[in-house]
Design an enzyme around this catalytic site. Structure first.
Site, short mmCIF file in Angstrom:
data_model
loop_
_atom_site.label_atom_id
_atom_site.label_comp_id
_atom_site.label_asym_id
_atom_site.label_seq_id
_atom_site.Cartn_x
_atom_site.Cartn_y
_atom_site.Cartn_z
N GLY A 108 0.84 -1.19 0.00
CA GLY A 108 0.00 0.00 0.00
C GLY A 108 0.87 1.24 0.00
N LYS A 109 0.28 2.36 -0.24
CA LYS A 109 1.01 3.63 -0.14
C LYS A 109 0.01 4.74 0.09
CE LYS A 109 5.38 4.82 -0.61
NZ LYS A 109 6.46 3.94 -0.15
N GLY A 110 0.45 5.79 0.76
CA GLY A 110 -0.42 6.93 0.99
C GLY A 110 0.35 8.21 0.80
#
Ligand code: NAD
Length: 420
Positions: A108-110
């Site tokens: 994931g990444k934000g």
């Protein structure tokens, strides 16, 4: 959404790499689409009160590529260029990284589109806490565990931990990793990514018959990854002759003293102006002769414009996505450069994040020595696995690393089957 994502150059780059590997693996079309597209993307507005009393609305994103092999794991980035497509590309690479390292996570990444260098600590705290609140329905130790990335640090992770604890009514350290030690962060986490970059680069140097004695390195970026990569390289006796940051680049033929430079950066905020060095053009820095070139700042800095001019023996990708597919093609035709691809090269960070998550769940603490020894063992084994796979299948190291990862993810998806 499919078209929107594909229009983003970084996501298009991640997909191009994926498609090449999926072709090599002869991945069935249905499985290919299930592996390629992100599971979930969440975009939120984050209104905060600025110090001058005005209200400003920021935009934040979180992309959860897959939860197939476990909770989503990946950093949170604060940078003016953050957008959904960039975050989706980084989430996809995180997915391959976790699978390659055999960690029980999806990727994931934000990110939040902002310039943290122009914000006060109070504004950054309000931004972080409000973003965490907006994310509460979508995160959790078994769902999505964030960590620091560009523009964020252990203080940001501490605010996230506190906001989550305030909301749930209990302290749950495994909600994020990269926390301060007094909030059950892990020994060795801060230096893990940069240390891993230097460790793998020196291994690669040995493998091509080089020696650390008298060898040189150039590091782009002097943040978390770049500074710790430079520190470990210096500790191995490698001369770091060139370093850059957002302000510019510096050079010293005799090597830059890491500790003296760190003091200067702490005082002034930049590598520029360090007395025992001269300034050099930041683009020229990348094409200077050196044994190890470690881009540890931005994506897409090795392009078709400079790939043919690189004069390093090892390209150690500390940053995510520093080499474009066009540059990859040029480099694959050169047999004088060994590439350590990002999904392997900077995997030290997520590996020690995994150690932190494990320690948090067990409410137990490992020593720094245990952490670094376990990290080096995993990195070394994976580097060998990637090298062997690349040689056996006549692939580049990037293709080999992604092929191992995609094969793993596709295998788990096949075993689990398709619901309903
Ligand atoms: P950071 O914010 O701590 O540091 C970024 C550095 O890059 C700073 O020194 C900044 O001045 C420099 N920089 C920015 N623009 C530049 C430019 N145009 N030229 C040269 N330098 C420039 O970020 P970080 O955590 O060190 O992350 C750097 C890269 O490593 C990112 O691609 C990130 O995704 C990747 N990465 C980080 C981690 C981690 O644990 N922090 C883990 C894996 C990968």
């Amino acid at each position: 959404m499919r078209e929107y994502l594909l229009q983003n150059p970084m996501f298009a780059m991640a997909v191009e790499q994926f498609d090449q590997v999926a072709d090599f693996l002869d991945l069935d079309e249905n499985l290919r689409n299930r592996c390629k597209w992100p599971k979930r993307w969440i975009s939120v507005t984050i209104p905060i009160r600025r110090d001058d009393g005005s209200t400003e609305v920021f935009f934040g994103h979180r992309v959860q590529h897959h939860l197939t092999r476990g909770p989503v794991k990946g950093g949170l980035r604060y940078h003016p260029s953050v957008n959904l497509g960039e975050v989706a590309a980084l989430a996809m690479w995180m997915n391959w990284k976790c699978a390659l390292m055999d960690l029980p996570f999806g990727g994931g990444k934000g990110g939040i589109t902002c310039d943290p260098t122009t914000m006060s600590p109070g504004e950054l705290e309000r931004l972080t806490r409000r973003f965490t609140m907006e994310m509460i329905p979508f995160i959790g130790p078994k769902v999505d565990v964030m960590a620091p990335d560009m523009g964020t640090n252990e203080q940001v992770m501490a605010w996230m931990t506190d906001t989550y604890a305030t909301h749930t009514g209990h302290m749950e350290p495994s909600i994020v990793t990269g926390k301060p030690l007094n909030l059950m962060g892990s020994c060795g986490r801060t230096r893990a990514t940069g240390h891993g970059v230097a460790f793998l680069a020196s291994n690669a140097l040995h493998r091509i018959g080089g020696s650390v004695d008298g060898s040189t390195a150039v590091v782009q970026g002097f943040g978390n990854v770049g500074s710790h990569a430079a520190q470990t390289l210096c500790s191995y006796g490698i001369k770091v002759t060139g370093i850059s940051d957002v302000g510019g680049a510096i050079w010293n033929d005799n090597g830059i003293d890491y500790f003296k430079l760190s003091k200067h950066v702490k005082k002034t905020g930049s590598v520029i102006g360090y007395s025992e060095s001269e300034e050099i053009d930041p683009d020229t820095l990348l094409t200077q002769p050196c044994d190890i070139l470690a881009p540890c700042a931005l994506d897409r800095v090795i392009t078709e414009k400079n790939a043919a001019d690189l004069k390093c023996r090892i390209l150690a990708e500390g940053a995510n996505g520093p080499t474009t597919p066009e540059a990859d093609k040029i480099l694959s035709e050169r047999d004088d450069i060994t590439i350590i691809p990002d999904v392997l090269c900077n995997a030290g960070g997520v590996t020690v994040s995994y150690f932190e998550w494990v320690q948090n769940i067990q409410r137990y603490r490992w020593t720094e020595r245990e952490v670094i020894t376990r990290l080096e063992t995993i990195l070394e084994e994976t580097q060998k696995k990637v090298d062997d796979y690349a040689t056996r299948n006549k692939l580049t190291s990037r293709q080999a690393a992604q092929a191992i990862a995609i094969h793993t993810v596709a295998g788990v998806k096949s075993s689990r089957g398709l619901f309903p």
